[in-house]
Scaffold this active site. Structure first.
Site, PDB file in Angstrom:
ATOM      1  N   ARG A 202       4.300 -82.042 -22.033  1.00  0.00           N
ATOM      2  CA  ARG A 202       4.606 -83.456 -22.288  1.00  0.00           C
ATOM      3  C   ARG A 202       4.490 -83.789 -23.781  1.00  0.00           C
ATOM      4  O   ARG A 202       3.591 -83.330 -24.463  1.00  0.00           O
ATOM      5  CB  ARG A 202       3.629 -84.348 -21.500  1.00  0.00           C
ATOM      6  CG  ARG A 202       3.761 -85.818 -21.789  1.00  0.00           C
ATOM      7  CD  ARG A 202       3.105 -86.668 -20.736  1.00  0.00           C
ATOM      8  NE  ARG A 202       1.655 -86.704 -20.834  1.00  0.00           N
ATOM      9  CZ  ARG A 202       0.887 -87.455 -20.057  1.00  0.00           C
ATOM     10  NH1 ARG A 202       1.429 -88.203 -19.106  1.00  0.00           N
ATOM     11  NH2 ARG A 202      -0.419 -87.440 -20.190  1.00  0.00           N
TER      12      ARG A 202
ATOM     13  N   ARG B 277      -0.538 -85.068 -26.656  1.00  0.00           N
ATOM     14  CA  ARG B 277      -1.855 -85.679 -26.505  1.00  0.00           C
ATOM     15  C   ARG B 277      -2.951 -84.622 -26.513  1.00  0.00           C
ATOM     16  O   ARG B 277      -2.779 -83.531 -25.986  1.00  0.00           O
ATOM     17  CB  ARG B 277      -1.903 -86.451 -25.187  1.00  0.00           C
ATOM     18  CG  ARG B 277      -1.284 -87.822 -25.287  1.00  0.00           C
ATOM     19  CD  ARG B 277      -1.184 -88.517 -23.963  1.00  0.00           C
ATOM     20  NE  ARG B 277      -2.367 -88.383 -23.111  1.00  0.00           N
ATOM     21  CZ  ARG B 277      -2.538 -89.048 -21.980  1.00  0.00           C
ATOM     22  NH1 ARG B 277      -1.598 -89.911 -21.579  1.00  0.00           N
ATOM     23  NH2 ARG B 277      -3.600 -88.891 -21.239  1.00  0.00           N
TER      24      ARG B 277
ATOM     25  N   ARG C 256      -8.843 -82.883 -15.318  1.00  0.00           N
ATOM     26  CA  ARG C 256      -8.377 -84.239 -14.999  1.00  0.00           C
ATOM     27  C   ARG C 256      -7.879 -84.319 -13.556  1.00  0.00           C
ATOM     28  O   ARG C 256      -8.082 -85.324 -12.875  1.00  0.00           O
ATOM     29  CB  ARG C 256      -7.268 -84.670 -15.974  1.00  0.00           C
ATOM     30  CG  ARG C 256      -7.824 -85.023 -17.359  1.00  0.00           C
ATOM     31  CD  ARG C 256      -6.776 -84.980 -18.434  1.00  0.00           C
ATOM     32  NE  ARG C 256      -5.783 -86.011 -18.322  1.00  0.00           N
ATOM     33  CZ  ARG C 256      -4.564 -85.937 -18.882  1.00  0.00           C
ATOM     34  NH1 ARG C 256      -4.212 -84.856 -19.567  1.00  0.00           N
ATOM     35  NH2 ARG C 256      -3.725 -86.920 -18.745  1.00  0.00           N
TER      36      ARG C 256
HETATM   37  P1  AMP Z   1      -4.410 -91.691 -18.994  1.00  0.00           P
HETATM   38  O1  AMP Z   1      -3.618 -91.982 -20.219  1.00  0.00           O
HETATM   39  O2  AMP Z   1      -4.306 -92.766 -17.949  1.00  0.00           O
HETATM   40  O3  AMP Z   1      -4.144 -90.311 -18.419  1.00  0.00           O
HETATM   41  O4  AMP Z   1      -5.963 -91.693 -19.447  1.00  0.00           O
HETATM   42  C1  AMP Z   1      -6.439 -90.782 -20.415  1.00  0.00           C
HETATM   43  C2  AMP Z   1      -7.965 -90.738 -20.336  1.00  0.00           C
HETATM   44  O5  AMP Z   1      -8.507 -92.032 -20.625  1.00  0.00           O
HETATM   45  C3  AMP Z   1      -8.537 -90.353 -18.982  1.00  0.00           C
HETATM   46  O6  AMP Z   1      -8.594 -88.946 -18.774  1.00  0.00           O
HETATM   47  C4  AMP Z   1      -9.928 -90.978 -19.057  1.00  0.00           C
HETATM   48  O7  AMP Z   1     -10.792 -90.209 -19.882  1.00  0.00           O
HETATM   49  C5  AMP Z   1      -9.645 -92.281 -19.786  1.00  0.00           C
HETATM   50  N1  AMP Z   1      -9.301 -93.376 -18.851  1.00  0.00           N
HETATM   51  C6  AMP Z   1      -8.102 -94.020 -18.748  1.00  0.00           C
HETATM   52  N2  AMP Z   1      -8.151 -94.962 -17.788  1.00  0.00           N
HETATM   53  C7  AMP Z   1      -9.419 -94.900 -17.266  1.00  0.00           C
HETATM   54  C8  AMP Z   1     -10.076 -95.601 -16.233  1.00  0.00           C
HETATM   55  N3  AMP Z   1      -9.458 -96.560 -15.506  1.00  0.00           N
HETATM   56  N4  AMP Z   1     -11.372 -95.279 -15.980  1.00  0.00           N
HETATM   57  C9  AMP Z   1     -12.012 -94.330 -16.690  1.00  0.00           C
HETATM   58  N5  AMP Z   1     -11.440 -93.608 -17.659  1.00  0.00           N
HETATM   59  C10 AMP Z   1     -10.146 -93.890 -17.962  1.00  0.00           C
END
Ligand code: AMP
Length: 210
Positions: free
Chosen positions: A127, A155, A166
């Site tokens: 990605r 990222r 994850r």
């Molecule tokens: P994402 O872009 O949604 O994949 O989020 C990237 C990272 O941000 C995740 O792996 C978490 O470390 C953190 N993160 C994002 N949203 C949340 C959430 N609702 N609760 C806890 N951690 C979050």
């Protein structure tokens, strides 16, 4: 139109959220984007969140719930919003329901974008995201965004070890939200392992039926 997008990291939530923003004119609230901006700006929240994010773990509920509650007080959420990447745990979902109930609102649709984990690992490790317009694309596009000419980057958490963690975190902590919203009668699911335009059409049909 108050919507929650569910699905594993890399299922295509961000891509579909951007389509919904364009079509329905409601804001996307991505906790991942908000946290990445905080990390980039080295705010106290960003400094605290970074260690969890780099390992592919969840940032503590209290931090994330606070920032979403703040964001939901902004005027642009009056006609609705799309939550992308939040809630990620049952306590976050309960805190969200309580905060919305206090202002006479509720989630109307929880839309799960479903994709097999094998497909996701391949998608995430290749990605790329545009620094300028936020468009999500693939390594095959090279290093320049074909839409705006911005720089495409990978990222920090899209490497294979972090991606696998994850997905484990998703399975353990986030997947239970499927049952949480099903029990409320507001869950819909789409197969996200198809052309993005086909998924978009199905998502719009579900939103139009609200
Ligand atoms: P994402 O872009 O949604 O994949 O989020 C990237 C990272 O941000 C995740 O792996 C978490 O470390 C953190 N993160 C994002 N949203 C949340 C959430 N609702 N609760 C806890 N951690 C979050």
């Amino acid at each position: 139109m108050n919507i929650v997008l569910l699905g594993a990291p890399g299922a295509g939530k961000g891509t579909q959220a951007k389509f919904i923003v364009e079509e329905y004119g409601i804001p996307q609230i991505s906790t991942g984007d908000i946290l990445r901006a905080a990390v980039a700006n080295e705010t106290p929240l960003g400094l605290e969140a970074k260690k969890f994010m780099d390992a592919g773990n969840l940032v503590p509920d209290a931090l994330v719930v606070g920032l979403v509650k703040d964001r939901l007080t902004a005027g642009d959420t009056e006609r609705g919003f799309i939550l992308d990447g939040f809630p990620r745990t049952i306590p976050q979902a309960e805190a969200l329901d309580e905060a919305l109930a206090e202002v006479g609102k509720a989630i109307e649709l929880a839309l799960s974008v479903d994709v097999d984990f094998d497909v996701i690992v391949k998608r995430l490790t290749t990605r790329r995201t545009c620094r300028a317009c936020g468009r999500i694309t693939n390594a095959s596009e090279g290093s320049t965004c074909s839409a705006c000419g911005g720089e495409l980057y990978q990222r920090d958490d899209d490497n294979e070890t972090t991606v696998r963690n994850r997905l484990e975190v998703y399975e353990a902590q986030t997947a239970p939200l499927i049952d949480y919203y099903a029990a409320k009668g507001i869950l819909k699911r789409v197969d996200g392992d198809r052309d993005v335009e086909i998924v978009r059409g199905e998502v719009f049909d579900l939103l139009d039926a609200l």
